[in-house]
Design a protein around this motif. Structure first.
Motif, PDB file in Angstrom:
ATOM      1  N   GLU A  52      -2.340  -1.377  -5.662  1.00 40.12           N
ATOM      2  CA  GLU A  52      -1.899  -2.677  -6.194  1.00 40.12           C
ATOM      3  C   GLU A  52      -0.372  -2.775  -6.158  1.00 40.12           C
ATOM      4  N   ASP A  53       0.297  -1.682  -6.530  1.00 42.70           N
ATOM      5  CA  ASP A  53       1.765  -1.671  -6.460  1.00 42.70           C
ATOM      6  C   ASP A  53       2.235  -1.873  -5.020  1.00 42.70           C
ATOM      7  N   ILE A  54       1.618  -1.158  -4.085  1.00 49.81           N
ATOM      8  CA  ILE A  54       2.003  -1.270  -2.679  1.00 49.81           C
ATOM      9  C   ILE A  54       1.811  -2.712  -2.201  1.00 49.81           C
ATOM     10  N   GLU A  55       0.641  -3.286  -2.507  1.00 49.64           N
ATOM     11  CA  GLU A  55       0.352  -4.663  -2.101  1.00 49.64           C
ATOM     12  C   GLU A  55       1.363  -5.644  -2.700  1.00 49.64           C
ATOM     13  N   SER A  56       1.680  -5.454  -3.983  1.00 51.21           N
ATOM     14  CA  SER A  56       2.649  -6.362  -4.615  1.00 51.21           C
ATOM     15  C   SER A  56       4.013  -6.227  -3.955  1.00 51.21           C
ATOM     16  N   GLY A  57       4.364  -5.008  -3.573  1.00 46.47           N
ATOM     17  CA  GLY A  57       5.619  -4.795  -2.864  1.00 46.47           C
ATOM     18  C   GLY A  57       5.627  -5.479  -1.510  1.00 46.47           C
ATOM     19  N   LEU A  58       4.552  -5.313  -0.767  1.00 45.65           N
ATOM     20  CA  LEU A  58       4.461  -5.947   0.555  1.00 45.65           C
ATOM     21  C   LEU A  58       4.558  -7.468   0.434  1.00 45.65           C
ATOM     22  N   HIS A  59       3.866  -8.043  -0.554  1.00 44.70           N
ATOM     23  CA  HIS A  59       3.930  -9.497  -0.774  1.00 44.70           C
ATOM     24  C   HIS A  59       5.329  -9.953  -1.190  1.00 44.70           C
ATOM     25  N   SER A  60       6.107  -9.028  -1.744  1.00 44.73           N
ATOM     26  CA  SER A  60       7.471  -9.347  -2.175  1.00 44.73           C
ATOM     27  C   SER A  60       8.506  -9.076  -1.085  1.00 44.73           C
ATOM     28  N   GLY A  61       8.051  -8.660   0.079  1.00 46.04           N
ATOM     29  CA  GLY A  61       8.968  -8.405   1.187  1.00 46.04           C
ATOM     30  C   GLY A  61       9.487  -6.983   1.261  1.00 46.04           C
ATOM     31  N   VAL A  62       8.909  -6.082   0.478  1.00 46.22           N
ATOM     32  CA  VAL A  62       9.338  -4.683   0.516  1.00 46.22           C
ATOM     33  C   VAL A  62       8.797  -4.047   1.799  1.00 46.22           C
ATOM     34  N   THR A  63       9.682  -3.394   2.534  1.00 48.01           N
ATOM     35  CA  THR A  63       9.266  -2.699   3.754  1.00 48.01           C
ATOM     36  C   THR A  63       9.486  -1.195   3.649  1.00 48.01           C
ATOM     37  N   ALA A  64      10.313  -0.773   2.710  1.00 46.65           N
ATOM     38  CA  ALA A  64      10.608   0.649   2.524  1.00 46.65           C
ATOM     39  C   ALA A  64      11.076   0.878   1.099  1.00 46.65           C
ATOM     40  N   ALA A  65      10.937   2.111   0.665  1.00 49.39           N
ATOM     41  CA  ALA A  65      11.442   2.495  -0.650  1.00 49.39           C
ATOM     42  C   ALA A  65      12.797   3.164  -0.458  1.00 49.39           C
ATOM     43  N   PRO A  66      13.678   2.995  -1.404  1.00 48.89           N
ATOM     44  CA  PRO A  66      13.525   2.204  -2.619  1.00 48.89           C
ATOM     45  C   PRO A  66      13.822   0.722  -2.366  1.00 48.89           C
ATOM     46  N   ALA A  67      13.253  -0.103  -3.215  1.00 50.46           N
ATOM     47  CA  ALA A  67      13.546  -1.532  -3.219  1.00 50.46           C
ATOM     48  C   ALA A  67      13.710  -1.950  -4.666  1.00 50.46           C
ATOM     49  N   LEU A  68      14.716  -2.767  -4.928  1.00 54.13           N
ATOM     50  CA  LEU A  68      15.002  -3.210  -6.296  1.00 54.13           C
ATOM     51  C   LEU A  68      14.929  -4.726  -6.396  1.00 54.13           C
ATOM     52  N   PHE A  69      14.444  -5.182  -7.555  1.00 56.99           N
ATOM     53  CA  PHE A  69      14.434  -6.601  -7.883  1.00 56.99           C
ATOM     54  C   PHE A  69      15.092  -6.757  -9.244  1.00 56.99           C
ATOM     55  N   ILE A  70      16.101  -7.616  -9.305  1.00 57.85           N
ATOM     56  CA  ILE A  70      16.805  -7.877 -10.559  1.00 57.85           C
ATOM     57  C   ILE A  70      16.413  -9.279 -11.003  1.00 57.85           C
ATOM     58  N   ASN A  71      15.744  -9.359 -12.138  1.00 57.47           N
ATOM     59  CA  ASN A  71      15.220 -10.641 -12.636  1.00 57.47           C
ATOM     60  C   ASN A  71      14.464 -11.391 -11.539  1.00 57.47           C
ATOM     61  N   GLY A  72      13.659 -10.651 -10.805  1.00 55.22           N
ATOM     62  CA  GLY A  72      12.765 -11.251  -9.823  1.00 55.22           C
ATOM     63  C   GLY A  72      13.343 -11.489  -8.445  1.00 55.22           C
ATOM     64  N   ILE A  73      14.628 -11.200  -8.237  1.00 50.29           N
ATOM     65  CA  ILE A  73      15.263 -11.421  -6.931  1.00 50.29           C
ATOM     66  C   ILE A  73      15.624 -10.064  -6.328  1.00 50.29           C
TER      67      ILE A  73
END
Length: 185
Positions: free
Chosen positions: A144-165
């Motif tokens: 579920e975490d991986i899927e949510s990351g993919l839907h958010s445009g994450v292609t590699a770790a690490p990826a950060l989102f600050i207040n949703g951006i």
């Protein structure tokens, strides 16, 4: 900022289902997608810990909420998925953050024997821990975490989102801290 339109937004909102340090109602919510075998994930997490301490001194304990989501890159890190499962098995026994920290410190030692050793050092119920790993009890949560990351445009770790951006600037303490403080205004 015109730059913001080019950035990805967090697809799955934060919730009490996440692994959280702080309060979801904090001024700034920082979400990290990470991989326990990725040295850059460990470096960024160390930065975040330092920044978190500094911000809580300056602005109070309720300023920053940190959330970790799994994003094991199994194609390049053979132990990352199993390490994420170990972290979740520890979470089931109330020790997620303790295991999380151990895994990021010992990235070169993530084989099954080491995972059991870490669980034992934390005083976990080893029988339950091993059952959780062997039955892959926590794989759905990790996926579920991986899927949510993919839907958010994450292609590699690490990826950060600050207040949703998604944060796309440099990974250093000065710029990351400035981006976190800017997000609160």
């Amino acid at each position: 900022m015109s730059q913001d339109r080019d950035r990805s937004l967090l697809f799955v909102p934060t919730s009490i289902q996440d692994r959280i340090q702080g309060e979801l109602s904090a001024t700034v919510v920082l979400v990290m997608y990470g991989d326990y075998q990725c040295s850059k994930s460990a470096d960024v997490y160390r930065l975040i810990k330092v920044i978190g301490r500094q911000l809580s001194i300056s602005f109070g304990e309720d300023y920053l909420c940190f959330i970790f989501r799994h994003f094991p890159q199994t194609q390049i890190h053979s132990h990352a998925q199993r390490a994420a499962q170990a972290a979740q098995a520890a979470a089931a026994q109330g020790q997620f953050w303790q295991m999380h920290d151990i895994l990021l410190v010992h990235q070169q030692e993530l084989g099954n024997g080491y995972l059991v050793e870490y669980a034992n050092d934390l005083g976990l119920d080893i029988s339950q821990f091993l059952r959780d790993l062997s039955k892959q009890v926590h794989v759905a949560c990790i996926n579920e975490d991986i899927e949510s990351g993919l839907h958010s445009g994450v292609t590699a770790a690490p990826a950060l989102f600050i207040n949703g951006i998604q944060y796309t600037d440099r990974w250093n303490i000065t710029q990351l801290m400035a981006a976190i403080v800017a997000a609160s205004s």
